[in-house]
Design a protein around this motif. Sequence first.
Motif: not given
Length: 75
Positions: A60-75
């Motif tokens: 919950e903490v890290c995945l949004p941060r990774l998305r902000e950095l431009g990474l694609v995170i699958p659902d």
Amino acid sequence: MDVSRVMASLAEQGVTVLLKVAAERLRDATRPWTFVASGTPFRDDLLVRTDAVSLEACLEVCLPRLRELGLVIPD
């Protein structure tokens, strides 16, 4: 959420992820889970890291941060 799929997707994008649960911190009822992401997509040796009470809390903490950095995170 399929955590295995998320981790594989991150690896395909050049990210190394370490998930850890520490026995001593689990016994002490402190934040035993650690999530650390590093790798080629990050500049200046950036790490995305958190310690939390559960794996889900780490995500919950890290995945949004990774998305902000431009990474694609699958659902």
